[in-house]
Write a protein that holds these residues in place. Structure first.
Motif, mmCIF file in Angstrom:
data_model
loop_
_atom_site.group_PDB
_atom_site.id
_atom_site.type_symbol
_atom_site.label_atom_id
_atom_site.label_comp_id
_atom_site.label_asym_id
_atom_site.label_seq_id
_atom_site.Cartn_x
_atom_site.Cartn_y
_atom_site.Cartn_z
ATOM 1 N N GLY A 73 56.617 1.770 98.687
ATOM 2 C CA GLY A 73 56.478 0.775 99.581
ATOM 3 C C GLY A 73 57.317 -0.688 99.423
ATOM 4 N N ARG A 74 56.798 -1.767 99.360
ATOM 5 C CA ARG A 74 57.513 -2.884 99.074
ATOM 6 C C ARG A 74 57.660 -3.266 97.642
ATOM 7 N NH1 ARG A 74 56.981 -7.133 103.937
ATOM 8 N NH2 ARG A 74 56.898 -5.677 105.420
ATOM 9 N N ALA A 75 57.149 -2.532 96.869
ATOM 10 C CA ALA A 75 57.285 -2.392 95.401
ATOM 11 C C ALA A 75 58.405 -1.738 94.757
ATOM 12 C CB ALA A 75 56.044 -2.216 94.403
ATOM 13 N N TRP A 76 59.250 -2.290 93.941
ATOM 14 C CA TRP A 76 60.441 -1.432 93.275
ATOM 15 C C TRP A 76 59.784 -0.339 92.417
ATOM 16 C CZ3 TRP A 76 65.686 -2.796 92.768
ATOM 17 C CH2 TRP A 76 66.222 -3.937 93.691
ATOM 18 N N PHE A 77 60.847 0.711 92.088
ATOM 19 C CA PHE A 77 60.318 1.517 91.048
ATOM 20 C C PHE A 77 60.597 1.111 89.633
ATOM 21 C CE2 PHE A 77 61.044 3.848 95.101
ATOM 22 C CZ PHE A 77 59.771 4.598 95.004
ATOM 23 N N ILE A 78 60.162 -0.004 89.511
ATOM 24 C CA ILE A 78 60.147 -0.561 88.097
ATOM 25 C C ILE A 78 58.736 -1.193 87.480
ATOM 26 C CG2 ILE A 78 62.429 -1.483 88.417
ATOM 27 C CD1 ILE A 78 61.413 -4.346 88.964
ATOM 28 N N ASN A 79 58.497 -1.775 86.592
ATOM 29 C CA ASN A 79 57.509 -2.237 85.944
ATOM 30 C C ASN A 79 57.417 -3.690 86.253
ATOM 31 O OD1 ASN A 79 56.410 0.225 84.994
ATOM 32 N ND2 ASN A 79 56.931 -0.102 83.067
ATOM 33 N N ASP A 80 56.686 -4.320 87.266
ATOM 34 C CA ASP A 80 57.126 -5.744 87.669
ATOM 35 C C ASP A 80 56.495 -6.635 87.230
ATOM 36 O OD1 ASP A 80 54.661 -5.518 89.382
ATOM 37 O OD2 ASP A 80 55.532 -5.098 91.186
ATOM 38 N N ASP A 81 56.569 -8.019 87.794
ATOM 39 C CA ASP A 81 56.075 -9.115 87.518
ATOM 40 C C ASP A 81 54.522 -9.219 87.648
ATOM 41 O OD1 ASP A 81 56.656 -11.679 86.181
ATOM 42 O OD2 ASP A 81 55.484 -12.439 88.002
ATOM 43 N N ARG A 82 53.912 -8.343 88.706
ATOM 44 C CA ARG A 82 52.498 -8.349 88.939
ATOM 45 C C ARG A 82 51.656 -7.115 88.237
ATOM 46 N NH1 ARG A 82 51.125 -8.351 95.066
ATOM 47 N NH2 ARG A 82 49.380 -9.111 94.321
ATOM 48 N N GLY A 83 52.530 -6.487 87.376
ATOM 49 C CA GLY A 83 51.798 -5.627 86.560
ATOM 50 C C GLY A 83 51.829 -4.183 87.134
ATOM 51 N N GLU A 172 60.017 -12.433 94.770
ATOM 52 C CA GLU A 172 59.348 -13.026 93.392
ATOM 53 C C GLU A 172 58.010 -12.288 92.932
ATOM 54 O OE1 GLU A 172 59.584 -17.151 92.913
ATOM 55 O OE2 GLU A 172 61.691 -17.071 92.989
ATOM 56 N N ARG A 173 57.402 -11.581 93.698
ATOM 57 C CA ARG A 173 56.186 -11.065 93.711
ATOM 58 C C ARG A 173 56.614 -9.426 92.757
ATOM 59 N NH1 ARG A 173 51.456 -10.991 97.475
ATOM 60 N NH2 ARG A 173 51.587 -8.755 97.660
ATOM 61 N N VAL A 174 57.636 -9.212 92.794
ATOM 62 C CA VAL A 174 58.298 -8.098 92.033
ATOM 63 C C VAL A 174 58.802 -8.464 90.746
ATOM 64 C CG1 VAL A 174 59.677 -5.989 91.932
ATOM 65 C CG2 VAL A 174 58.465 -6.445 93.997
ATOM 66 N N TRP A 175 59.812 -9.495 90.931
ATOM 67 C CA TRP A 175 60.916 -9.628 89.961
ATOM 68 C C TRP A 175 60.269 -11.090 89.002
ATOM 69 C CZ3 TRP A 175 64.758 -7.113 88.480
ATOM 70 C CH2 TRP A 175 65.045 -5.975 89.203
ATOM 71 N N GLY A 176 59.304 -11.612 89.828
ATOM 72 C CA GLY A 176 59.065 -12.979 88.872
ATOM 73 C C GLY A 176 60.056 -14.097 89.230
ATOM 74 N N PRO A 177 59.908 -15.374 88.602
ATOM 75 C CA PRO A 177 60.825 -16.452 88.897
ATOM 76 C C PRO A 177 61.988 -16.242 88.411
ATOM 77 C CG PRO A 177 58.985 -17.158 87.474
ATOM 78 C CD PRO A 177 58.746 -15.799 87.889
#
Length: 263
Positions: A73-83, A172-177
């Motif tokens: 969806g709108r999340a990347w295929f990574i372990n992101d900043d929101r867990g 920033e929900r994915v990558w953080g600041p």
């Protein structure tokens, strides 16, 4: 190509997830195993997005490739900043599930991962991070500058129909600041320095000449990074914008490169 759906409860994501599998003509559970290409969608896409590209299916069938289409969806295929752990899901669950249930070349020499926009950058990132899993990466208009993005560089395009770029909040929900651990982890320069140099890799990149200026610049910069670090690659700039028509028009180049560089 015949399509099938695999659904299971993902331990990494914490809920049921589905993956679409596209099988080439002549697929069989017995006999010579098939090489696999994992295709990652762009921002806001899903596991059906790549199926809108008829030439992708055509060339995958010609090269006898299984296509695997996960979604975030709108999340990347990574372990992101929101867990959210989409890297763990892709590498630790999807790959194992496909190898267990289909007749695949079940090692790095038979696996490639490619994508469009956020999916293209993620494909290269995950190949650099997991060269024991993937040996070839492909990117159409990869968003390689995500780790260094500040603010909303696409604000003047917000009125454009079909804009596939996240807002500052979504990003920033994915990558953080800026300066976050996630940004440092997936910064292409860090990935290239830290990669396993004993595992041979091949990378395909292209970008449309009608794409956003920032997107063209970040793909050129990624090419320079690959040159600097001695990573074998092919780079193309060709007509087209930031859309699935551009992706479909380049299917022959992308999948031809993949097929030529898988063992």
């Amino acid at each position: 190509m015949e399509t099938r759906t695999e659904t299971w409860h993902s331990a990494a994501i914490g809920r049921p997830k589905s993956v679409t599998i596209a099988l080439p003509p002549g697929y069989s559970r017995t006999g010579r195993p098939f090489q696999v290409v994992y295709l990652l969608h762009s921002f806001g896409g899903n596991r059906h997005s790549w199926l809108s590209c008829p030439r992708v299916a055509e060339h995958a069938a010609r090269h006898r490739l299984i296509l695997v289409l996960p979604e975030s969806g709108r999340a990347w295929f990574i372990n992101d900043d929101r867990g959210r752990r989409y890297e763990d899901y892709l590498v630790g669950e999807v790959v194992l599930r496909v190898d267990a249930r289909f007749n695949t070349v079940a090692d790095r020499t038979g696996r490639a991962v490619a994508g469009f926009s956020m999916g293209g950058a993620a494909a290269v990132f995950q190949t650099l991070r997991h060269s024991d899993v993937f040996s070839v990466a492909g990117s159409n208009s990869g968003a390689f500058g995500a780790a260094r993005r500040v603010g909303d560089p696409y604000h003047r395009h917000r009125g454009d129909r079909g804009l596939m770029m996240p807002t500052e909040r979504d990003h920033e929900r994915v990558w953080g600041p800026p300066g976050s651990r996630v940004r440092r982890r997936y910064d292409p320069r860090n990935l290239l320095v830290e990669r396993d140099r004993t595992a041979p890799l091949a990378v395909y990149l292209d970008v449309g000449l009608g794409d956003f200026e920032r997107m063209i610049a970040m793909n050129r910069a990624m090419r320079e990074e690959l040159l600097t670090h001695g990573v074998p690659h092919e780079y193309r700039e060709r007509p087209g914008g930031h859309d699935w028509r551009f992706v479909d028009a380049g299917a022959e180049h992308l999948l031809g490169f993949v097929r030529a560089h898988l063992a």
